[in-house]
Design a protein around this motif. Structure first.
Motif, mmCIF file in Angstrom:
data_model
loop_
_atom_site.group_PDB
_atom_site.id
_atom_site.type_symbol
_atom_site.label_atom_id
_atom_site.label_comp_id
_atom_site.label_asym_id
_atom_site.label_seq_id
_atom_site.Cartn_x
_atom_site.Cartn_y
_atom_site.Cartn_z
ATOM 1 N N GLY A 159 62.066 54.270 45.775
ATOM 2 C CA GLY A 159 62.030 55.224 44.674
ATOM 3 C C GLY A 159 62.943 56.415 44.842
ATOM 4 N N GLY A 160 63.292 56.998 43.701
ATOM 5 C CA GLY A 160 64.195 58.144 43.712
ATOM 6 C C GLY A 160 63.610 59.381 44.345
ATOM 7 N N GLY A 161 62.288 59.503 44.351
ATOM 8 C CA GLY A 161 61.674 60.675 44.947
ATOM 9 C C GLY A 161 61.855 60.766 46.444
ATOM 10 N N SER A 162 62.178 59.646 47.076
ATOM 11 C CA SER A 162 62.345 59.617 48.542
ATOM 12 C C SER A 162 63.793 59.795 48.975
ATOM 13 N N LEU A 163 64.726 59.816 48.034
ATOM 14 C CA LEU A 163 66.134 59.887 48.423
ATOM 15 C C LEU A 163 66.481 61.184 49.148
ATOM 16 N N ARG A 164 65.705 62.228 48.930
ATOM 17 C CA ARG A 164 65.972 63.492 49.630
ATOM 18 C C ARG A 164 65.752 63.356 51.134
ATOM 19 N N ALA A 215 63.690 67.467 38.343
ATOM 20 C CA ALA A 215 64.419 68.267 39.330
ATOM 21 C C ALA A 215 64.475 67.546 40.683
ATOM 22 N N VAL A 216 63.351 66.941 41.080
ATOM 23 C CA VAL A 216 63.309 66.203 42.350
ATOM 24 C C VAL A 216 64.272 65.018 42.317
ATOM 25 N N LEU A 217 64.254 64.281 41.208
ATOM 26 C CA LEU A 217 65.107 63.094 41.093
ATOM 27 C C LEU A 217 66.581 63.468 41.041
ATOM 28 N N ASP A 218 66.895 64.534 40.313
ATOM 29 C CA ASP A 218 68.288 64.948 40.218
ATOM 30 C C ASP A 218 68.824 65.375 41.585
ATOM 31 N N ALA A 219 68.014 66.145 42.310
ATOM 32 C CA ALA A 219 68.419 66.574 43.652
ATOM 33 C C ALA A 219 68.526 65.374 44.591
#
Length: 373
Positions: A159-164, A215-219
């Motif tokens: 998922g995109g939320g973990s890319l950070r 915001a989380v996904l964009d970052a």
């Protein structure tokens, strides 16, 4: 006469649209010759359109957007495959009313591409749209052999939320067959990966993303691109702002940066693959359409693509739809002489959706009286 319409989403497939319009036409002109060529623009329904045009339907078990196994299909004819990411990673694969904007993954889409390679595909049309995901294609690339690790050397969660959490990216393990495949990214979306017009900001809310999620996904996607830039160089940054990078939650970016894909408007690609040009030559009148003819239609959707090609060939085009939200002058600029909406016959929108088939037959009859009598 040629019927080249897209689906009425939530009501009728593109094949059913053609069948119902044909039935209505033949009520008033029983001997009229009607050719059907269901179309799609790369989103959901793309595989069905290819199968209707003579491709073979292949089914495989892959991971859905939440990791549970689903049966997904692709289409194959010779060494050409049509792969629809929504079959594996689309919103329709989520439980009813459930969204997972931070954790849904495109891993199954990568498995679907691998199945097409296993079937002998050397040319792949990769239709993207209708996704449940915003992971930049990281899941897809992982399924094809890429490695995305955190600071502890462990794979980052889906998922995109973990890319950070991503610390290193390694694309060296990607399936070597990809290097010899012609892969076309087919989409009606030309958004960049991030920013005000990027995938999270524009399409995240449709997938259940709150403003904080966006915001989380964009970052996360920006960080994903930065880590990839360290791994493979400046082209990772260049692809992030390329047209189509933001398609389907950024899977366009993953296809561009990792799979060597080229981007083309989805309807253009599909008209080529489906054999629209020879069918158009045989036609005297073209009927196109989709569920809602509105401003979005004019920006790369199937009816606008059909009308543009038909008008260039000197063919007259009319449209059918569930709902019409375009004035006559906008239709005219798009190359559509006239549009027939279900709501003209049945003002109750809920009934139009529930009884779209019979009402569309009545529309077909009206077209027959206006154009064939």
């Amino acid at each position: 006469m040629l019927i080249a319409a897209d689906k009425f989403k939530g009501s009728l497939t593109a094949v059913q649209v053609a069948e119902r319009v044909t039935a209505g036409l033949q009520r008033v002109a029983p001997h009229v010759e009607v050719e059907s060529l269901p179309v799609a623009d790369g989103g959901d329904g793309t595989v069905d359109a290819a199968v209707a045009a003579g491709f073979e339907r292949r089914e495989v078990r892959v991971a859905g957007p939440l990791g549970d196994e689903v049966t997904a299909a692709f289409a194959l004819r010779g060494d050409t495959a049509v792969v629809e990411m929504a079959e594996a990673s689309g919103l329709q694969r989520l439980p009813a009313g459930a969204f997972a904007p931070l954790t849904s993954s495109t891993y199954g889409s990568g498995e679907l591409l691998r199945a097409a390679l296993d079937a002998g595909a050397r040319s792949i049309v990769f239709g993207v749209g209708g996704s449940a995901t915003t992971d930049g294609g990281a899941g897809m690339l992982a399924a094809l052999g890429a490695r995305f690790l955190d600071e502890d050397g462990e794979p980052v969660p889906p998922g995109g939320g973990s890319l950070r959490e991503l610390a290193t990216a390694d694309l060296s393990g990607l399936d070597p067959r990809l290097a010899s495949v012609d892969l076309v990214l087919a989409s009606d979306v030309d958004n960049p990966l991030t920013g005000p017009k990027g995938a999270p900001a524009v399409y995240g809310p449709q997938k259940g993303a709150s403003p904080d999620d966006v915001a989380v996904l964009d970052a996360g996607l920006a960080h994903f691109a930065a880590v990839l830039e360290k791994a493979i160089g400046s082209k990772a940054a260049e692809y992030a702002v390329a047209p189509g990078a933001g398609a389907a939650g950024g899977i366009g970016y993953g296809a561009l940066v990792g799979l060597g894909a080229s981007f083309r408007p989805g309807i253009e690609v599909m008209l080529d693959v489906l054999g629209f040009a020879p069918a158009l030559e045989r036609a005297t009148l073209v009927i196109t359409g989709e569920g809602s003819l509105d401003e979005q239609t004019l920006h790369g959707k199937a009816p606008a693509g059909v009308a543009a090609v038909a008008r260039a060939a000197g063919k007259e085009v009319i449209a059918v739809c569930g709902r019409l939200a375009l004035p006559p002058e906008a239709l005219g600029r798009a190359g559509i002489r006239r549009a027939y909406a279900l709501t003209e016959l049945e003002p109750d929108v809920a009934r139009c959706i529930a009884e779209a088939g019979p009402i569309l037959e009545d529309v077909g009859e009206r077209i027959g009286r206006d154009f064939l009598m």
